[in-house]
Design a protein around this motif. Sequence first.
Motif, mmCIF file in Angstrom:
data_model
loop_
_atom_site.group_PDB
_atom_site.id
_atom_site.type_symbol
_atom_site.label_atom_id
_atom_site.label_comp_id
_atom_site.label_asym_id
_atom_site.label_seq_id
_atom_site.Cartn_x
_atom_site.Cartn_y
_atom_site.Cartn_z
ATOM 1 N N ARG A 63 3.937 -3.536 73.351
ATOM 2 C CA ARG A 63 4.490 -3.346 74.692
ATOM 3 C C ARG A 63 4.312 -1.893 75.129
ATOM 4 N N TYR A 64 4.663 -0.984 74.235
ATOM 5 C CA TYR A 64 4.595 0.444 74.547
ATOM 6 C C TYR A 64 3.159 0.883 74.830
ATOM 7 N N ALA A 65 2.245 0.449 73.956
ATOM 8 C CA ALA A 65 0.842 0.858 74.113
ATOM 9 C C ALA A 65 0.244 0.296 75.401
ATOM 10 N N TRP A 66 0.660 -0.895 75.758
ATOM 11 C CA TRP A 66 0.177 -1.505 76.998
ATOM 12 C C TRP A 66 0.651 -0.707 78.204
ATOM 13 N N ALA A 67 1.930 -0.394 78.212
ATOM 14 C CA ALA A 67 2.479 0.358 79.337
ATOM 15 C C ALA A 67 1.859 1.753 79.405
ATOM 16 N N LEU A 68 1.598 2.341 78.241
ATOM 17 C CA LEU A 68 1.051 3.694 78.185
ATOM 18 C C LEU A 68 -0.399 3.718 78.674
ATOM 19 N N SER A 69 -1.207 2.765 78.212
ATOM 20 C CA SER A 69 -2.638 2.795 78.520
ATOM 21 C C SER A 69 -2.976 2.015 79.791
ATOM 22 N N GLY A 70 -2.098 1.106 80.191
ATOM 23 C CA GLY A 70 -2.358 0.322 81.393
ATOM 24 C C GLY A 70 -3.383 -0.780 81.175
ATOM 25 N N ASP A 71 -3.716 -1.060 79.924
ATOM 26 C CA ASP A 71 -4.757 -2.049 79.639
ATOM 27 C C ASP A 71 -4.389 -2.774 78.352
ATOM 28 N N ALA A 72 -4.201 -4.079 78.454
ATOM 29 C CA ALA A 72 -3.685 -4.836 77.310
ATOM 30 C C ALA A 72 -4.637 -4.819 76.108
ATOM 31 N N ASP A 73 -5.948 -4.851 76.364
ATOM 32 C CA ASP A 73 -6.910 -4.863 75.245
ATOM 33 C C ASP A 73 -6.983 -3.512 74.554
ATOM 34 N N GLN A 74 -7.094 -2.494 75.396
ATOM 35 C CA GLN A 74 -7.148 -1.146 74.856
ATOM 36 C C GLN A 74 -5.865 -0.853 74.078
ATOM 37 N N ALA A 75 -4.770 -1.420 74.567
ATOM 38 C CA ALA A 75 -3.482 -1.211 73.921
ATOM 39 C C ALA A 75 -3.514 -1.712 72.482
ATOM 40 N N LYS B 64 -6.712 5.656 81.572
ATOM 41 C CA LYS B 64 -7.074 5.214 82.913
ATOM 42 C C LYS B 64 -6.597 3.793 83.147
ATOM 43 N N SER B 65 -6.398 3.472 84.382
ATOM 44 C CA SER B 65 -5.979 2.122 84.690
ATOM 45 C C SER B 65 -7.201 1.251 84.886
ATOM 46 N N THR B 66 -7.610 0.579 83.839
ATOM 47 C CA THR B 66 -8.777 -0.276 83.961
ATOM 48 C C THR B 66 -8.332 -1.725 83.848
ATOM 49 N N VAL B 67 -9.066 -2.594 84.439
ATOM 50 C CA VAL B 67 -8.708 -4.003 84.406
ATOM 51 C C VAL B 67 -9.588 -4.687 83.381
ATOM 52 N N SER B 68 -8.983 -5.290 82.401
ATOM 53 C CA SER B 68 -9.778 -5.930 81.366
ATOM 54 C C SER B 68 -10.165 -7.330 81.803
ATOM 55 N N HIS C 280 4.111 12.595 81.380
ATOM 56 C CA HIS C 280 5.237 12.075 82.159
ATOM 57 C C HIS C 280 5.431 10.580 81.898
ATOM 58 N N ARG C 281 4.315 9.863 81.837
ATOM 59 C CA ARG C 281 4.408 8.426 81.590
ATOM 60 C C ARG C 281 4.999 8.172 80.203
ATOM 61 N N GLU C 282 4.521 8.921 79.222
ATOM 62 C CA GLU C 282 5.032 8.757 77.857
ATOM 63 C C GLU C 282 6.553 8.962 77.824
ATOM 64 N N THR C 283 7.018 10.018 78.456
ATOM 65 C CA THR C 283 8.457 10.310 78.426
ATOM 66 C C THR C 283 9.260 9.202 79.097
ATOM 67 N N LEU C 284 8.794 8.782 80.260
ATOM 68 C CA LEU C 284 9.495 7.716 80.982
ATOM 69 C C LEU C 284 9.571 6.441 80.134
ATOM 70 N N LEU C 285 8.474 6.104 79.460
ATOM 71 C CA LEU C 285 8.445 4.861 78.680
ATOM 72 C C LEU C 285 9.322 4.959 77.434
ATOM 73 N N LEU C 286 9.289 6.110 76.780
ATOM 74 C CA LEU C 286 10.108 6.263 75.569
ATOM 75 C C LEU C 286 11.585 6.089 75.894
ATOM 76 N N VAL C 287 11.997 6.670 77.015
ATOM 77 C CA VAL C 287 13.420 6.617 77.369
ATOM 78 C C VAL C 287 13.762 5.346 78.146
ATOM 79 N N GLY C 288 12.975 5.046 79.179
ATOM 80 C CA GLY C 288 13.325 3.957 80.086
ATOM 81 C C GLY C 288 12.988 2.571 79.562
ATOM 82 N N LEU C 289 11.928 2.472 78.744
ATOM 83 C CA LEU C 289 11.520 1.156 78.241
ATOM 84 C C LEU C 289 11.925 0.983 76.773
#
Lengths: 170, 252
Positions: free
Chosen positions: A17-29, A86-90, A114-123
């Motif tokens: 879940r974390y890697a997906w939110a961080l990278s924006g791409d489920a496969d890359q995650a 990057k936000s790529t679409v798989s 910034h994204r990492e911090t938000l996800l660690l705390v908020g998600l």
Amino acid sequence: MNRFENLLIEAIPSLRRYAWALSGDADQADDLVQECLARAISRRKLWISHKGMRPWLFTIMHNIYLNAARRAANAPVVGSIEDYGKSTVSQSDADTICTISDFEQSLQQLSAEHRETLLLVGLEQLSYKEASKVAGVPVGTIMSRLSRAREQLRKGLSGETQVASIRRVK
Amino acid sequence: MKYDKSKLGDPEIHQFIDGELTDAQSRAIGERIANDELLQKKAHEYREINRKLHETFDEKLLASIPTRLLLAAGTRNKAPTWSIAASLLWLSVGGMLGYSLQNQFTESEFVRPLFVEAAFAHAVYVPEVRHPVEVAASEQDHLNAWLSKRLDKPIVAPDLRAEGYTLIGGRLLPDGHRAAAQFMFENSTGERMTLFIRQAPNTAETALLHAETNGLGIVYWMDNGLAYALTAEADKAQLTVTATAVYKAANP
């Protein structure tokens, strides 16, 4: 199976879940997660059990993801690993209808830190202190990153900057 | 819209939302926010961001784990290339993916995604006229005790009569190499709804997630070491109402 292995496997869903939110791409995650698990196993002697498995794995993930993102920012030539962040679409979730929402796009427009911090705390619901250990910065930095990240997202969501949504149907 | 002060956001609002304050501090800040419309709006919007994060990404918590990741987490494999090859051989010989992996990963969640398993179980048992359930609602105490024992967690059939659904009973189901539970309900027009429950890692809660397959709607979530999937021929809004009642019954 020993305790380390159990905890490692139990942490996989959360890590994905974390890697997906961080990278924006489920496969890359999942590539990130695989790399993270491999490093965790090779460094298992460095694991301090009372500090928990997830924060430790997030720290490893920090080293993998943010270093790659940083290298990408510094390097003028683009290769394969540099696409992290990057936000790529798989193209692989073949049987699903997948919408990249405005929210996901806004999230990917945040800086990696910034994204990492938000996800660690908020998600992932880490404390500020745990998040500061993961990111290797003082708690004050976590707080300022968090407030900047939320403020930027809030503005995006309240329509101050409009982003078109991409709809992908297969 | 404008916020007069502190463009970056009042640090205390963040600390308040993220549970970083002591009880006394939290009460004080809570009051300040409650009495200030702008702060209230801001706190709401920040909370909304957290909610959206869960809504967007929580489905990964309930998805089945790809084999390559389970293999990557197998620490006893000193020679990774060989052991992966060996495992794949095992798979082709054994045929049963779940069975062979069980030997290596006894605690793994190597099972189909929750909503898929729940939809299958729903489709198989709901049309049953004579044997829709294994244990009838008349033996509800026994049913709850039995399923709790087999899933190793307290399992109680929720009371959904306020939502218009009466319990018919329940059954034990195979779920990968583990046991899962299914409760079946019926409304006054004979429409049936099932609640599928499996064990889950005790690490996180999810938002209520929604899926659709073959005309069935499924709302699924994870809470307190269990994963739930509520399935019926109903739309997302209807299912969400009932799912909320199930969640509340488990969290009184």
